[in-house]
Design a protein around this motif. Structure first.
Motif, PDB file in Angstrom:
ATOM      1  N   GLY A  36      11.737  -1.381 -10.416  1.00 49.44           N
ATOM      2  CA  GLY A  36      10.949  -2.522  -9.965  1.00 49.44           C
ATOM      3  C   GLY A  36       9.633  -2.097  -9.324  1.00 49.44           C
ATOM      4  N   PHE A  37       8.591  -2.910  -9.563  1.00 51.65           N
ATOM      5  CA  PHE A  37       7.269  -2.651  -9.004  1.00 51.65           C
ATOM      6  C   PHE A  37       6.739  -3.956  -8.407  1.00 51.65           C
ATOM      7  N   ASP A  38       6.575  -3.977  -7.098  1.00 52.87           N
ATOM      8  CA  ASP A  38       5.994  -5.171  -6.488  1.00 52.87           C
ATOM      9  C   ASP A  38       4.470  -5.120  -6.595  1.00 52.87           C
ATOM     10  N   PRO A  39       3.845  -6.234  -6.965  1.00 52.60           N
ATOM     11  CA  PRO A  39       2.397  -6.256  -7.228  1.00 52.60           C
ATOM     12  C   PRO A  39       1.581  -6.404  -5.951  1.00 52.60           C
ATOM     13  N   THR A  40       1.629  -5.397  -5.085  1.00 53.73           N
ATOM     14  CA  THR A  40       0.926  -5.472  -3.806  1.00 53.73           C
ATOM     15  C   THR A  40      -0.566  -5.165  -3.923  1.00 53.73           C
ATOM     16  N   GLU A 187      19.924   1.264 -11.752  1.00 56.48           N
ATOM     17  CA  GLU A 187      18.648   0.965 -11.105  1.00 56.48           C
ATOM     18  C   GLU A 187      18.054   2.264 -10.565  1.00 56.48           C
ATOM     19  N   LEU A 188      16.770   2.470 -10.846  1.00 55.63           N
ATOM     20  CA  LEU A 188      16.029   3.596 -10.299  1.00 55.63           C
ATOM     21  C   LEU A 188      15.041   3.088  -9.253  1.00 55.63           C
ATOM     22  N   GLY A 189      14.775   3.911  -8.275  1.00 52.43           N
ATOM     23  CA  GLY A 189      13.777   3.549  -7.274  1.00 52.43           C
ATOM     24  C   GLY A 189      13.436   4.740  -6.416  1.00 52.43           C
ATOM     25  N   GLY A 190      12.406   4.589  -5.589  1.00 54.53           N
ATOM     26  CA  GLY A 190      12.068   5.633  -4.642  1.00 54.53           C
ATOM     27  C   GLY A 190      13.192   5.810  -3.635  1.00 54.53           C
ATOM     28  N   ASP A 191      13.197   6.940  -2.969  1.00 54.17           N
ATOM     29  CA  ASP A 191      14.283   7.231  -2.034  1.00 54.17           C
ATOM     30  C   ASP A 191      14.324   6.241  -0.877  1.00 54.17           C
ATOM     31  N   ASP A 192      13.212   5.561  -0.607  1.00 61.65           N
ATOM     32  CA  ASP A 192      13.198   4.551   0.449  1.00 61.65           C
ATOM     33  C   ASP A 192      13.861   3.244   0.016  1.00 61.65           C
TER      34      ASP A 192
END
Length: 411
Positions: A36-40, A187-192
């Motif tokens: 997932g990528f939030d459009p900030t 699901e993949l994501g950054g460690d945070d």
């Protein structure tokens, strides 16, 4: 060697919810996974690039990525790693940012023939009935466990709004929805994102009585554990209008000696046996590795031609040939000149090479400013219009410190 071992060998994997099952899934089956990528903002930045690289490795191994853009979650904003609540974006800003993300992503992941999917979680989040949602989904979450999660815990002292607490539930629901729509099992994501990912894994188990998995990827940090991808101007963006290919190339060409090998592993597809040849080198011997890193990352983001231009310009500068054609540039107008000249301090501020006159003064006094190959050591120095005239063009090249070059064009 299976793709899971390849990711481990490159140092791309941080945490896994069930390592053995994920290893078997990725090495022996074909699966659908999502990031997932939030459009900030209106561009992806280099911090996004590591999960994209993991997605590319998995896609090459035959798995199908879903690149999910947060048209819904972006309305709230992820509190992870933030000391204050994120700025609330309008629907129009979010839609614009997503369109920018989609354009950039289309060059980084192969979407042909159904090999990957672009999705927007506004499709299922935007029109939810709140009462139905909290009765069906909210009941699956323990507030005590949520507050113990690292993404919320660090915010409690400064204040955490109920608005932001919804984020974990929304991201978890994304995983459930993608599981139902596409059979997505990873699901993949950054460690945070670890706590949010676990929330989705557990939600699928509770609602579907099915197994799903989570994998976090390493954050882009240097050997001291500090986040990379920042310059004096801010983030290193993937948009060439925000960070030019030359600036992008130079960022990677100038990474620290202690970081170049790790960056080659996680940010490129350079074979590991080739990278191993650089591990015992030091100092100037690492210049070849840094040039390879800069070229490969720039090629992946901006294409072969732009990477070659950036490399050639950097080599010319390094050899004192000064190829100004492909270096970053900015324009000033004749109105910026008073009586046909401009003071060096004013010029440094106008071109944003210095944030203030006092900083510009310090740079000059410390010998950090060179104009067209000549060091400027007088804070009262001026450039006349004739100083800009070269080969039928009007420009000067300013060098700040050892690594920052800027072509200033007089219009």
């Amino acid at each position: 060697m299976g793709v899971y071992e390849q990711l481990k060998e490159r140092g791309l994997i941080a945490q896994a919810t069930d390592e053995e099952k994920i290893r078997n899934l990725l090495n022996n089956e074909k699966t659908t996974f999502y990031i997932g990528f939030d459009p900030t903002a209106d561009s992806l930045h280099v911090g996004h690039f590591i999960p994209i690289m993991v997605a590319s490795h998995l896609q090459r191994a035959g798995h199908r990525p879903i690149m999910l853009f947060g048209g819904g979650t972006g309305m709230v904003g992820d509190p992870s790693g933030k000391t204050d609540m994120r700025k609330m974006l309008t629907k129009e800003e979010i839609a614009h940012n997503i369109s920018c993300f989609q354009k950039q992503m289309s060059h980084l992941i192969d979407f042909s023939d159904g090999k990957a999917i672009m999705a927007n979680n506004a499709d299922w989040l935007a029109n939810l009935n709140y009462i139905d949602f909290i009765r069906d989904i909210g009941v699956c979450f323990s507030v005590n466990r949520m507050l113990a999660a690292e993404c919320y815990k660090q915010r409690l002292e400064r204040g955490l709004s109920f608005f932001e607490m919804n984020y974990m539930i929304m991201q978890s629901y994304d995983f459930l929805e993608l599981f139902r729509r596409y059979g997505c099992r990873l699901e993949l994501g950054g460690d945070d994102q670890w706590s949010n990912i676990i929330g989705g894994v557990e939600l699928i188990r509770r609602k579907e009585n099915a197994e799903a998995y989570g994998l976090t990827v390493s954050l882009l940090t240097n050997s001291e554990g500090k986040k990379m991808g920042k310059t004096e101007k801010g983030a290193v963006w993937l948009d060439p209008e925000k960070t030019s290919p030359f600036e992008f190339y130079q960022y990677w060409r100038n990474v620290g000696d202690a970081d170049v090998v790790r960056c080659l592993k996680i940010l490129t597809f350079v074979p590991m046996d080739q990278i191993a040849q650089f591990e015992k080198l030091e100092g100037q011997q690492l210049n070849e590795a840094k040039e390879l890193l800069a070229f490969e990352v720039t090629r992946q983001i901006h294409g072969q031609q732009e990477a070659e231009k950036a490399r050639d310009a950097a080599r010319a500068i390094f050899s004192k040939g000064i190829d100004s054609e492909n270096m970053p540039s900015t324009e000033i107008s004749s109105e910026d000149l008073a009586n046909g000249e401009v003071g060096i301090l004013d010029l440094l501020v106008k071109t944003k090479l210095a944030p203030s006159k006092s900083e510009a003064k310090r740079l000059v006094q410390q010998g950090g400013i060179v104009v067209d190959g000549k060091k400027i050591d007088d804070i009262g120095a001026t450039l006349q219009e004739k100083n800009f005239e070269k080969d039928g063009q009007k420009y000067v090249v300013i060098k700040k410190g050892k690594k920052v070059f800027l072509k200033v064009i007089l219009k």
